[in-house]
Design a protein around this motif. Structure first.
Motif, PDB file in Angstrom:
ATOM      1  N   GLU A 128       0.833  -1.206   0.000  1.00 28.04           N
ATOM      2  CA  GLU A 128       0.000   0.000   0.000  1.00 28.04           C
ATOM      3  C   GLU A 128       0.863   1.250   0.000  1.00 28.04           C
ATOM      4  N   HIS A 129       0.457   2.220  -0.812  1.00 29.77           N
ATOM      5  CA  HIS A 129       1.178   3.484  -0.916  1.00 29.77           C
ATOM      6  C   HIS A 129       0.292   4.612  -0.415  1.00 29.77           C
ATOM      7  N   PHE A 130       0.805   5.393   0.524  1.00 30.03           N
ATOM      8  CA  PHE A 130       0.100   6.552   1.078  1.00 30.03           C
ATOM      9  C   PHE A 130       0.927   7.798   0.780  1.00 30.03           C
ATOM     10  N   LYS A 131       0.305   8.791   0.140  1.00 30.12           N
ATOM     11  CA  LYS A 131       1.037   9.970  -0.343  1.00 30.12           C
ATOM     12  C   LYS A 131       0.688  11.205   0.491  1.00 30.12           C
ATOM     13  N   TRP A 132       1.703  12.064   0.675  1.00 26.09           N
ATOM     14  CA  TRP A 132       1.484  13.350   1.346  1.00 26.09           C
ATOM     15  C   TRP A 132       2.062  14.523   0.542  1.00 26.09           C
ATOM     16  N   ARG A 133       2.414  14.287  -0.713  1.00 29.50           N
ATOM     17  CA  ARG A 133       2.943  15.383  -1.520  1.00 29.50           C
ATOM     18  C   ARG A 133       1.855  16.431  -1.748  1.00 29.50           C
ATOM     19  N   LEU A 134       2.266  17.573  -2.282  1.00 35.06           N
ATOM     20  CA  LEU A 134       1.325  18.666  -2.524  1.00 35.06           C
ATOM     21  C   LEU A 134       0.192  18.204  -3.435  1.00 35.06           C
ATOM     22  N   GLY A 135      -1.035  18.540  -3.047  1.00 36.23           N
ATOM     23  CA  GLY A 135      -2.200  18.132  -3.823  1.00 36.23           C
ATOM     24  C   GLY A 135      -2.793  16.812  -3.382  1.00 36.23           C
TER      25      GLY A 135
END
Length: 276
Positions: A128-135
């Motif tokens: 599983e991939h969880f993202k916190w980059r802008l947007g």
């Protein structure tokens, strides 16, 4: 949560391997193409300057590729444990599995692989991939994971990185992702699964970036040292078109200008000596 053909009904398949990134692959291919193009024209450069250009161009391409590529890598901080832990909420069933954590500048990858893979009539192989980059909204992605009914170990680790978690990992690593600052050096909040504790260490992206930074520092020190000790050698290295400039300027003999009329009149010696 019911099973369909041996898979969780809300879990999409297939999944990419941990650390796999399409932008990272594109960056590597672009810089490899530039390097290959330069190597093709390298035989057209004559003389010893060919080796100077080889070092200068390939070193510049490597540093540029490294700076761009590590932004898309999930190998800044990595960790993994083998544990016996609960598998699902409201169930006493336990599984033996390997849990992996891969932290990058854009988000985290959490992997869970059963040992063996087939347990409890299921295939335990999650990434599983969880993202916190802008947007991107990390908290929203976490709630979507809850709705999918992902295994407890995955949700437990993902919850530690939510903005509301008292661990503060979200702010720590999100700031590191935005500024690539020393925030990565803050100790990781303890992650306990069963009787095991998950700890992380610096990954390949961190060490490659550190090595590149040290290399740039050494090159800078070498350039400054040559600037003061052997400026002519530095000038020759930086500009191969100026090969004999130093020898022409330093230690040159006086230039004698003779007037042929003095032989006729003999009264005046019009010989002029000029030092350049």
């Amino acid at each position: 949560m019911t099973l369909w053909n041996g898979e969780l009904s809300f879990y999409p398949q297939p999944r990419h391997a941990p650390g796999f990134s399409v932008p990272l692959l594109i960056v590597i291919l672009v810089f490899l193409a530039l390097a290959a193009s330069f190597l093709l024209i390298l035989p057209g450069i004559r003389g010893h300057s060919r080796w100077f250009w080889l070092v200068r161009v390939l070193l510049s391409l490597f540093i540029g590729a490294e700076i761009v590529a590590v932004n898309f890598s999930a190998q800044w901080s990595v960790g993994g444990i083998n544990t016996n832990t609960s598998y699902k909420a409201f169930s006493a069933a336990r599984v033996s599995a390997h849990l992996g954590l891969h932290i990058g500048l854009e988000g985290i990858n959490i992997t869970l692989t059963g040992t063996p893979v087939h347990q409890l009539n299921e295939t335990i192989d999650y990434n599983e991939h969880f993202k916190w980059r802008l947007g991107e909204n990390y908290a929203e992605e976490y709630w979507e994971a809850l709705e999918k009914g992902l295994p407890d170990p995955v949700l437990y680790v993902a919850e530690k990185f939510t903005p509301s978690s008292p661990c503060g990992l979200y702010r720590q690593y999100r700031l590191a992702g935005h500024f690539a600052s020393a925030a990565l050096c803050v100790p990781l909040c303890p992650l306990r699964l069963g009787s095991s504790t998950l700890t992380t260490h610096y990954g390949a992206a961190f060490w490659v970036t550190l090595a590149t930074g040290i290399l740039c520092l050494l090159l800078g020190v070498a350039v400054v040292s040559l600037h003061y000790s052997r400026p002519s050698a530095l000038r020759t290295f930086l500009d191969q078109s100026v090969k004999n400039y130093g020898s022409q300027v330093k230690g040159s003999l006086p230039l004698i200008l003779s007037n042929p009329l003095h032989k006729q009149f003999g009264a005046l010696d019009l010989t002029t000596s000029t030092n350049l």
